[in-house]
Design a protein around this motif. Structure first.
Motif, PDB file in Angstrom:
ATOM      1  N   THR A 106      17.292  33.278  22.064  1.00  0.00           N
ATOM      2  CA  THR A 106      18.691  33.256  22.470  1.00  0.00           C
ATOM      3  C   THR A 106      19.303  31.895  22.129  1.00  0.00           C
ATOM      4  N   VAL A 107      20.575  31.927  21.816  1.00  0.00           N
ATOM      5  CA  VAL A 107      21.333  30.691  21.563  1.00  0.00           C
ATOM      6  C   VAL A 107      22.658  30.818  22.299  1.00  0.00           C
ATOM      7  N   ALA A 108      23.409  29.731  22.395  1.00  0.00           N
ATOM      8  CA  ALA A 108      24.757  29.817  22.963  1.00  0.00           C
ATOM      9  C   ALA A 108      25.577  30.750  22.081  1.00  0.00           C
ATOM     10  N   GLN A 109      26.431  31.561  22.696  1.00  0.00           N
ATOM     11  CA  GLN A 109      27.214  32.524  21.920  1.00  0.00           C
ATOM     12  C   GLN A 109      27.982  31.859  20.782  1.00  0.00           C
ATOM     13  N   ALA A 110      28.467  30.651  21.038  1.00  0.00           N
ATOM     14  CA  ALA A 110      29.253  29.953  20.025  1.00  0.00           C
ATOM     15  C   ALA A 110      28.431  29.680  18.763  1.00  0.00           C
ATOM     16  N   ASP A 111      27.119  29.632  18.906  1.00  0.00           N
ATOM     17  CA  ASP A 111      26.257  29.315  17.761  1.00  0.00           C
ATOM     18  C   ASP A 111      25.681  30.554  17.082  1.00  0.00           C
ATOM     19  N   ALA A 112      25.968  31.740  17.629  1.00  0.00           N
ATOM     20  CA  ALA A 112      25.276  32.941  17.154  1.00  0.00           C
ATOM     21  C   ALA A 112      25.546  33.224  15.678  1.00  0.00           C
ATOM     22  N   ASP A 113      26.815  33.131  15.270  1.00  0.00           N
ATOM     23  CA  ASP A 113      27.133  33.437  13.877  1.00  0.00           C
ATOM     24  C   ASP A 113      26.459  32.461  12.929  1.00  0.00           C
ATOM     25  N   ALA A 114      26.564  31.191  13.256  1.00  0.00           N
ATOM     26  CA  ALA A 114      25.966  30.172  12.392  1.00  0.00           C
ATOM     27  C   ALA A 114      24.458  30.388  12.284  1.00  0.00           C
ATOM     28  N   ALA A 115      23.834  30.751  13.399  1.00  0.00           N
ATOM     29  CA  ALA A 115      22.381  30.974  13.389  1.00  0.00           C
ATOM     30  C   ALA A 115      22.044  32.164  12.505  1.00  0.00           C
ATOM     31  N   GLN A 116      22.824  33.229  12.649  1.00  0.00           N
ATOM     32  CA  GLN A 116      22.529  34.417  11.854  1.00  0.00           C
ATOM     33  C   GLN A 116      22.692  34.135  10.353  1.00  0.00           C
ATOM     34  N   THR A 117      23.789  33.458  10.010  1.00  0.00           N
ATOM     35  CA  THR A 117      24.025  33.145   8.600  1.00  0.00           C
ATOM     36  C   THR A 117      22.881  32.312   8.030  1.00  0.00           C
ATOM     37  N   ALA A 118      22.498  31.282   8.766  1.00  0.00           N
ATOM     38  CA  ALA A 118      21.444  30.395   8.273  1.00  0.00           C
ATOM     39  C   ALA A 118      20.149  31.170   8.054  1.00  0.00           C
ATOM     40  N   LEU A 119      19.814  32.036   9.002  1.00  0.00           N
ATOM     41  CA  LEU A 119      18.551  32.759   8.893  1.00  0.00           C
ATOM     42  C   LEU A 119      18.610  33.808   7.791  1.00  0.00           C
ATOM     43  N   LYS A 120      19.762  34.443   7.657  1.00  0.00           N
ATOM     44  CA  LYS A 120      19.901  35.457   6.600  1.00  0.00           C
ATOM     45  C   LYS A 120      19.711  34.828   5.233  1.00  0.00           C
ATOM     46  N   GLU A 121      20.345  33.665   5.058  1.00  0.00           N
ATOM     47  CA  GLU A 121      20.226  32.988   3.767  1.00  0.00           C
ATOM     48  C   GLU A 121      18.786  32.660   3.450  1.00  0.00           C
ATOM     49  N   ALA A 122      18.061  32.264   4.486  1.00  0.00           N
ATOM     50  CA  ALA A 122      16.697  31.785   4.246  1.00  0.00           C
ATOM     51  C   ALA A 122      15.663  32.909   4.236  1.00  0.00           C
TER      52      ALA A 122
END
Ligand code: ASP
Ligand code: MG
Length: 605
Positions: free
Chosen positions: A501-517
């Motif tokens: 889990t992450v803060a909701q504000a960080d969810a999109d950034a986390a998903q993008t970063a992981l998808k790219e990698a």
């Protein structure tokens, strides 16, 4: 005659009348024969107002100028309080952080305190003056006189740090609530005031308690054994004592931990049982752990993660001597947990690992610092240690590993985090406090998180490290991390899912970063669910007491609330449930552990 540090928050000094009331209280304490250092916050919502002003001028104001601006709020309140005291014929002097010599790191807007000069304060105290010190601020060096601030809510930290440096007899935090409550009274109207809480419990409640007490303040109190009390500015009630074990002597240089990790802990007497493919419906965890509690078996780590389809895996650890009986319970219950939704999946499968070790890193310094968990995973990977289970809480990351790897893991972690001693939790408190501690002290709800899941992460050392380092690199703090039990063979590679889990504000950034990698890392899908709630219970009394988790799960089952994820530490159990069930879930556990009372507490606006 005692030396007392009192801290008054923004609302307590929000108006002229309130400042005068604080002055009366300070004068009264002096009249009782005590020496007093008073730390104050900025008046009312001053700091918020200044932040707003800055953003009207600039979308990205420089951190240095923010410190210049925000530190003015406290300078107003110290001067006014000092005048109010002088009006009452109480000698007083106001001092800024720089004038005292509160030396911090050079990190603007989030500096940690390195040391505090006490000489000038002592001199004024000896002259019979009350010293009124600006909270929240310091200077980064004595040559450039750069003003720094400690981060929002930081004047609690100023107060406790001053108490530690001055070796004060007590630090009293005066606020607009009567103390620390068993839950947020806005959600749980029958929440009760706690007369006492341990600093470890308080730290585990950081996400809830931060509104009342800055976690860094609690950490300093624990490390230096400061007697800390939280009480109401408006009444004389005793409030809540935050108690700490007697600390080891520690230098006052580097006062706030520069190290994010305070201790490396381990337990080699653990065995793991996993139930794979249990149905994803309310009551399953309650049933399993209810049976185990009936056998009086104490469960340590519990993790449950989500999966595609309608099934979950639940894994838990017990001492090696209880493995036999726990395994029998799990085997007996597995047939009953047949998956009705999808009969092709068949029964739950029981998997046993006889000799595992749990290694943990602990420390409040990891709150709000991305990358500490990643650093642990990377260290284990470099030592060629595979991680079987991961379970995290606010101030702790625990990994289950093969028992044969334990010594290597501890050595590597102690070196990496520059930790020399590895205190065991239980010893620290001693048996007596253990017996007297309530099983559950308080409960918390966090509606501010989103859950991400990464599917099919190759099961080899270093994967968790890579994933979480990636997120840390983007400044994303990860809260609860769970690595599942289920292995799947994808193109001949064993894989596992990892959820966190992450803060909701960080969810999109986390998903993008992981998808790219993910192509490079060899994982597949990354999913996000924002509609989650995390419900936690905390209590040192749960150590070594069977049935606590079972009771929590039972409370959910009775409300037909499905548990999506479970993660535990020694003194905390957290469950992720659907967002719309969060409030009901919190109320249910609060009642189940008998925390409710009859007294009503006023909720400050
Ligand atoms: N005035 C600062 C803030 O609002 C510090 C504090 O009140 O503790 O964050
Ligand atoms: Mg505060």
């Amino acid at each position: 005659m005692a030396l007392i540090v009192q801290k008054y928050g923004g609302t307590s000094v929000g108006t002229v009348e309130r400042i005068q009331a604080v002055a009366q209280r300070v004068k009264k304490t002096v009249a009782e024969g005590h020496s007093l250092v008073v730390v104050v916050s900025a008046m009312g919502k001053t700091t918020d107002g200044l932040v707003k002003l800055a953003h009207e001028i600039s979308t990205h104001p420089s951190r240095r100028e923010m410190d210049m601006l925000l530190s003015t709020g406290e300078q107003v309140s110290i001067a006014l309080l000092s005048m109010a005291l002088q009006e009452l014929d109480q000698p007083a002097i106001s001092l800024t952080g720089a004038q005292v010599g509160i030396v911090t790191e050079a990190h603007h807007t989030r500096a940690r305190i390195l040391s505090i000069e006490t000489e000038r304060i002592q001199r004024h105290l000896q002259q019979g003056e009350v010293v009124v010190v600006a909270g929240f601020q310091g200077i980064s060096s004595t040559t450039d006189l750069e003003i720094t601030t400690l981060g929002r809510g930081g004047s609690d930290t100023s107060a406790v740090a001053l108490a530690a440096a001055l070796q004060a007899d007590a630090c009293e935090i005066y606020t607009d609530v009567p103390g620390i409550l068993t839950a947020d009274p806005r959600i749980v109207p029958d929440a009760q005031l706690m007369s006492e809480i341990t600093s470890d419990e308080m730290l585990e409640l950081a996400s809830l308690g931060a509104k009342v007490l800055h976690p860094r303040a609690v950490e300093i109190a624990r490390n230096y054994g400061v007697t800390l009390v939280v009480r109401s500015s408006w009444e004389d009630a005793p409030g809540t004592r935050v108690v700490s074990p007697i600390p080891q002597a520690r230098p006052l240089e580097g006062l706030e931990l520069v190290h994010p990790v305070d201790a490396v802990e381990f337990d080699t007497d653990q065995a793991k049982i996993a139930l794979l493919r249990v149905p994803d419906r309310p009551g399953v965890a309650a049933r399993l752990f209810g049976e185990i509690a009936l056998q009086n078996l104490d469960v340590d780590l519990i993790i449950q993660s989500i999966h595609e389809g309608n099934t979950n895996d639940i894994a838990f650890t017990v001492t090696q001597s209880s493995l036999h009986r726990a395994e029998a319970v799990a085997a007996a219950i597995a047939p009953a947990l047949r998956n009705h939704a999808d009969p092709t999946l068949g029964e739950a499968e029981v998997m046993v690992e006889r000799q595992i070790a749990k290694v943990s890193i602990a420390g409040a310094g990891m709150i709000g610092r991305p990358g500490v968990a990643a650093q642990m995973f990377a260290t284990l990977a470099a030592a060629d240690v595979n991680i079987q289970m991961i379970s995290t809480s606010e101030v702790k990351v625990s990994c289950a590993i093969d028992a044969a790897d334990c010594d290597r893991a501890i050595a590597a972690l102690c070196k990496e985090f520059e930790v020399t001693s590895s205190p065991a939790n239980l010893e620290k408190w001693g048996d007596r406090s253990q017996e007297m501690a309530p099983i559950v002290r308080g409960a918390a709800l966090d509606l501010n998180q989103a859950r991400l899941a990464i599917r099919h992460v190759p099961d080899r050392p270093g994967m968790a490290a890579q994933l979480f380092r990636l997120l840390a690199g983007k400044g994303i703090s990860v809260d609860m991390i769970i690595q599942s039990q289920r292995c799947r063979l994808i193109n001949g590679v064993t894989t596992r899912d990892i959820a966190f889990t992450v803060a909701q504000a960080d969810a999109d950034a986390a998903q993008t970063a992981l998808k790219e990698a993910s192509p490079e890392l060899g994982c597949s899908e990354v999913t996000v669910d924002r509609a989650i709630a995390k419900v936690s219970v905390v209590g040192t009394g749960m150590i070594g007491r069977p049935g606590v988790a079972a009771k929590m799960f039972e409370a959910f089952a009775q409300q037909q609330i499905n548990i999506q994820m479970i993660a535990t530490s020694e003194i905390k159990i957290s469950c992720v449930v659907a967002e719309e069930e969060g409030v009901r879930a919190l109320q249910a556990v609060h009642a189940a552990f008998g925390l409710a009372g009859t007294e009503q507490f006023q909720v400050p606006a």
